[in-house]
Design a protein around this motif. Structure first.
Motif, PDB file in Angstrom:
ATOM      1  N   ARG A 171       0.829  -1.210   0.000  1.00  0.00           N
ATOM      2  CA  ARG A 171       0.000   0.000   0.000  1.00  0.00           C
ATOM      3  C   ARG A 171       0.861   1.257   0.000  1.00  0.00           C
ATOM      4  N   ASP A 172       1.856   1.314   0.894  1.00  0.00           N
ATOM      5  CA  ASP A 172       2.701   2.499   0.997  1.00  0.00           C
ATOM      6  C   ASP A 172       3.492   2.730  -0.291  1.00  0.00           C
ATOM      7  N   TYR A 173       3.999   1.639  -0.871  1.00  0.00           N
ATOM      8  CA  TYR A 173       4.837   1.780  -2.061  1.00  0.00           C
ATOM      9  C   TYR A 173       4.015   2.243  -3.259  1.00  0.00           C
ATOM     10  N   LEU A 174       2.807   1.704  -3.408  1.00  0.00           N
ATOM     11  CA  LEU A 174       1.957   2.122  -4.527  1.00  0.00           C
ATOM     12  C   LEU A 174       1.515   3.576  -4.366  1.00  0.00           C
ATOM     13  N   ILE A 175       1.096   3.956  -3.160  1.00  0.00           N
ATOM     14  CA  ILE A 175       0.660   5.340  -2.945  1.00  0.00           C
ATOM     15  C   ILE A 175       1.812   6.309  -3.188  1.00  0.00           C
ATOM     16  N   GLY A 176       2.991   5.995  -2.641  1.00  0.00           N
ATOM     17  CA  GLY A 176       4.142   6.861  -2.841  1.00  0.00           C
ATOM     18  C   GLY A 176       4.549   6.959  -4.299  1.00  0.00           C
ATOM     19  N   THR A 177       4.504   5.831  -5.001  1.00  0.00           N
ATOM     20  CA  THR A 177       4.897   5.828  -6.411  1.00  0.00           C
ATOM     21  C   THR A 177       3.916   6.615  -7.272  1.00  0.00           C
ATOM     22  N   ILE A 178       2.644   6.366  -7.086  1.00  0.00           N
ATOM     23  CA  ILE A 178       1.635   7.080  -7.887  1.00  0.00           C
ATOM     24  C   ILE A 178       1.683   8.579  -7.590  1.00  0.00           C
ATOM     25  N   GLY A 179       1.769   8.933  -6.299  1.00  0.00           N
ATOM     26  CA  GLY A 179       1.848  10.348  -5.949  1.00  0.00           C
ATOM     27  C   GLY A 179       3.091  11.009  -6.511  1.00  0.00           C
ATOM     28  N   GLY A 180       4.248  10.348  -6.378  1.00  0.00           N
ATOM     29  CA  GLY A 180       5.495  10.909  -6.906  1.00  0.00           C
ATOM     30  C   GLY A 180       5.483  11.020  -8.414  1.00  0.00           C
ATOM     31  N   ALA A 181       4.909  10.012  -9.099  1.00  0.00           N
ATOM     32  CA  ALA A 181       4.852  10.043 -10.557  1.00  0.00           C
ATOM     33  C   ALA A 181       3.933  11.154 -11.052  1.00  0.00           C
ATOM     34  N   TYR A 187       3.025  13.977  -9.429  1.00  0.00           N
ATOM     35  CA  TYR A 187       3.577  15.292  -9.129  1.00  0.00           C
ATOM     36  C   TYR A 187       4.819  15.571  -9.978  1.00  0.00           C
ATOM     37  N   GLY A 188       5.741  14.603 -10.041  1.00  0.00           N
ATOM     38  CA  GLY A 188       6.952  14.798 -10.837  1.00  0.00           C
ATOM     39  C   GLY A 188       6.633  14.991 -12.310  1.00  0.00           C
ATOM     40  N   GLY A 189       5.674  14.210 -12.827  1.00  0.00           N
ATOM     41  CA  GLY A 189       5.285  14.374 -14.227  1.00  0.00           C
ATOM     42  C   GLY A 189       4.656  15.731 -14.496  1.00  0.00           C
ATOM     43  N   VAL A 215      13.773  22.689 -11.800  1.00  0.00           N
ATOM     44  CA  VAL A 215      12.661  21.730 -11.827  1.00  0.00           C
ATOM     45  C   VAL A 215      12.900  20.608 -10.823  1.00  0.00           C
ATOM     46  N   LEU A 216      14.153  20.153 -10.721  1.00  0.00           N
ATOM     47  CA  LEU A 216      14.474  19.083  -9.781  1.00  0.00           C
ATOM     48  C   LEU A 216      14.199  19.531  -8.343  1.00  0.00           C
ATOM     49  N   VAL A 217      14.569  20.779  -8.022  1.00  0.00           N
ATOM     50  CA  VAL A 217      14.307  21.310  -6.682  1.00  0.00           C
ATOM     51  C   VAL A 217      12.808  21.392  -6.424  1.00  0.00           C
ATOM     52  N   LEU A 218      12.056  21.907  -7.383  1.00  0.00           N
ATOM     53  CA  LEU A 218      10.609  22.053  -7.219  1.00  0.00           C
ATOM     54  C   LEU A 218       9.918  20.701  -7.082  1.00  0.00           C
ATOM     55  N   ALA A 219      10.487  19.690  -7.705  1.00  0.00           N
ATOM     56  CA  ALA A 219       9.866  18.365  -7.635  1.00  0.00           C
ATOM     57  C   ALA A 219      10.214  17.636  -6.343  1.00  0.00           C
ATOM     58  N   VAL A 220      11.471  17.751  -5.932  1.00  0.00           N
ATOM     59  CA  VAL A 220      11.942  16.945  -4.802  1.00  0.00           C
ATOM     60  C   VAL A 220      11.616  17.585  -3.458  1.00  0.00           C
ATOM     61  N   ALA A 260       8.164   8.512  -2.755  1.00  0.00           N
ATOM     62  CA  ALA A 260       7.645   9.555  -3.658  1.00  0.00           C
ATOM     63  C   ALA A 260       8.755  10.425  -4.247  1.00  0.00           C
ATOM     64  N   PRO A 261       9.714  10.959  -3.450  1.00  0.00           N
ATOM     65  CA  PRO A 261      10.791  11.760  -4.059  1.00  0.00           C
ATOM     66  C   PRO A 261      11.619  10.967  -5.061  1.00  0.00           C
ATOM     67  N   VAL A 262      11.878   9.700  -4.772  1.00  0.00           N
ATOM     68  CA  VAL A 262      12.654   8.862  -5.691  1.00  0.00           C
ATOM     69  C   VAL A 262      11.919   8.718  -7.018  1.00  0.00           C
ATOM     70  N   THR A 263      10.617   8.493  -6.953  1.00  0.00           N
ATOM     71  CA  THR A 263       9.830   8.348  -8.172  1.00  0.00           C
ATOM     72  C   THR A 263       9.835   9.632  -8.987  1.00  0.00           C
ATOM     73  N   ALA A 264       9.704  10.751  -8.297  1.00  0.00           N
ATOM     74  CA  ALA A 264       9.716  12.034  -9.014  1.00  0.00           C
ATOM     75  C   ALA A 264      11.041  12.249  -9.738  1.00  0.00           C
ATOM     76  N   ILE A 265      12.150  11.889  -9.093  1.00  0.00           N
ATOM     77  CA  ILE A 265      13.465  12.028  -9.731  1.00  0.00           C
ATOM     78  C   ILE A 265      13.556  11.148 -10.968  1.00  0.00           C
TER      79      ILE A 265
END
Length: 375
Positions: free
Chosen positions: A67-77, A79-81, A98-103, A119-124
């Motif tokens: 649950r945590d990994y899916l929520i973090g991944t979807i949220g990070g993807a 927002y980062g996208g 952009v990297l600062v604003l995303a992370v 989430a930050p890892v996914t955004a990167i």
């Protein structure tokens, strides 16, 4: 040769839960790779890594990790996208911005809620991966979500199917370990009233009890997660966990009352009754631990009640004879606190008896299995 094989067999039998986890992780990684290649994912690596991450020691913990990994991944993807699409970054300076604003926002959220630390890892990944494979940020976000979803679902299914380990069953072993440690510490504390304290031993025992209680609370939360998802049957773990914690508190109160030995006249009169109380309570706690591990019913508590009754009668005689009147204020306070703490512990032991009776034969016992540390 036979002796060596017997030792190897005994070692693996004592570590069946850890061995089961190794088999599940391996099965999850292989299955995720096969599925990723079959459906044509661009980076099967993320599916395999995700399947390994979400495959945990128990089904309950795997549920939370998925649950945590899916929520973090979807949220990070998402927002980062969105940041990558809305803010052009054709040069290095804009890319850094952009990297600062995303992370930065995602790292702040992950610091508040560690379950979203992916989430930050996914955004990167969503931001930087297009620079290497020439995809658009949207395609990168979609690919990342698909890869993680395949890995997470694969790992979760493997946790359900391949040698599943239920946290509800592990509660038995963790609670039994805590009760054994409490029994040993109780014996040491009550003996200190007549011979002085071994502080080094007591500190070691108290540290072990604290660690065991922490592990028990964590595995209990996983067990309740399984029950809520209807993945395991059995009684609510709350009463057993709360009763074990109250017994720890009783032990702390007794510890504060046994800082120094009793005066010699009281030692002579109470040595026998205290020894019987110590033996009865310790035997009850050890027998309860055995009952939890084996799935048997709770042991009889009447020896504890009998021993405390005899101790109370002896204390009453001491008071009638006036032997407690000359005690210094702090000593008198500790002396009567011992009796109160023991009575409180008797009530909690009766609650423990009821809890263990509810756990009798409700799920497969943990015979020969090692206690799991989840801290």
């Amino acid at each position: 040769m036979f002796g060596a094989l017997k030792r190897v067999y005994g070692y693996f039998r004592a570590h069946t839960i850890e061995l089961g986890l190794g088999i599940r992780v391996t099965a999850a990684a292989l299955s995720a790779l096969v599925i990723a290649l079959t459906v044509g994912l661009k980076l099967p690596l993320w599916a395999v890594l995700t399947s390994i991450i979400v495959t945990q020691m128990s089904v309950g913990r795997s549920l939370k990790a998925t649950r945590d990994y899916l929520i973090g991944t979807i949220g990070g993807a998402l927002y980062g996208g969105a940041v990558a699409i809305l803010i052009p970054h054709s040069n290095e300076g804009m890319l850094l911005l952009v990297l600062v604003l995303a992370v930065l926002p995602l790292a702040f959220i992950a610091a508040i809620n560690p379950s979203l630390n992916v989430a930050p890892v996914t955004a990167i990944i969503v931001l930087l991966l297009p620079l290497m494979n020439h995809n658009t940020p949207l395609e990168s976000a979609i690919d990342r979500v698909l890869e993680v979803t395949v890995g997470a679902i694969t790992g979760l299914m493997v946790s359900f199917i391949v040698l599943p380990s239920r946290a509800h069953s592990q509660v038995r072993a963790n609670a039994a370990q805590a009760l054994d440690l409490i029994a040993t510490a109780l014996t040491e504390l009550l003996a200190a009233l007549t011979r002085g304290r071994d502080n080094e031993t007591l500190h070691r025992l108290q540290d072990g009890i604290g660690h065991a209680i922490t592990s028990l609370q964590a595995i209990g939360a996983e067990a309740e997660r399984e029950r809520a998802a209807h993945l395991s049957k059995g009684p609510d773990t709350g009463p057993l966990l709360r009763t074990t914690l109250r017994l720890r508190h009783d032990l702390v109160m007794i510890g504060r009352s046994t800082v120094v030995p009793l005066p010699s006249p009281l030692q002579i009169r109470l040595a026998g009754p205290l020894a019987r109380v110590s033996e009865a309570m310790a035997n009850f706690l050890h027998s309860t631990a055995v009952a939890l591990r084996s799935g048997a019913g709770a042991p009889a508590i009447y020896p504890v009640q009998t021993a405390l009754k005899l101790y109370g009668e002896e204390v009453a005689k001491l008071r009638q004879e006036g032997l407690t009147r000359g005690l210094p204020g702090d000593m008198a306070e500790r002396f009567f606190a011992i009796g109160f703490s023991l009575k409180q512990m008797r009530q909690n032991l009766r609650d423990l008896e009821r809890c263990v009776s509810e756990w009798a034969d409700v799920d497969p016992p943990m015979r020969g299995k090692k206690v799991i540390d989840v801290t």
